[in-house]
Design a protein around this motif. Structure first.
Motif, PDB file in Angstrom:
ATOM      1  N   THR A   1       0.808  -1.221   0.000  1.00 27.71           N
ATOM      2  CA  THR A   1       0.000   0.000   0.000  1.00 27.71           C
ATOM      3  C   THR A   1       0.844   1.275   0.000  1.00 27.71           C
ATOM      4  N   PRO A   2       1.862   1.417   0.864  1.00 31.67           N
ATOM      5  CA  PRO A   2       2.664   2.653   0.827  1.00 31.67           C
ATOM      6  C   PRO A   2       3.407   2.825  -0.507  1.00 31.67           C
ATOM      7  N   GLU A   3       3.809   1.725  -1.113  1.00 29.36           N
ATOM      8  CA  GLU A   3       4.487   1.796  -2.413  1.00 29.36           C
ATOM      9  C   GLU A   3       3.523   2.258  -3.497  1.00 29.36           C
ATOM     10  N   VAL A   4       2.307   1.744  -3.459  1.00 29.70           N
ATOM     11  CA  VAL A   4       1.282   2.181  -4.420  1.00 29.70           C
ATOM     12  C   VAL A   4       1.004   3.666  -4.236  1.00 29.70           C
ATOM     13  N   ARG A   5       0.923   4.100  -2.984  1.00 26.57           N
ATOM     14  CA  ARG A   5       0.680   5.528  -2.700  1.00 26.57           C
ATOM     15  C   ARG A   5       1.796   6.383  -3.313  1.00 26.57           C
TER      16      ARG A   5
END
Length: 70
Positions: free
Chosen positions: A57-61
């Protein structure tokens, strides 16, 4: 509406390149990521693992922050 969550790398790539094959979409997304030094730096700060099959999730963000929504 695009949802920020964990994605299989190929699934996220296909969202960015829906008319491409899975392989071509992956190559295109990796090229875009590598072409954005600030994104690469941010991903490296998150312990990004190129061998992992998912974007967390943080990478996608971070990807959406730098490349925009698919």
């Amino acid at each position: 509406m695009f949802e920020i969550r964990t994605y299989a790398k190929s699934d996220l790539a296909l969202l960015y390149c829906p008319q491409s094959t899975r392989e071509t979409a992956m190559k295109t997304l990796y090229r875009w990521i590598k072409g954005c030094p600030l994104l690469v730096q941010e991903l490296e700060g998150m312990d990004y693992n190129p061998s992992r099959r998912t974007f967390r999730t943080p990478e996608v963000r971070a990807i959406v922050k730098h490349l925009g929504e698919p």
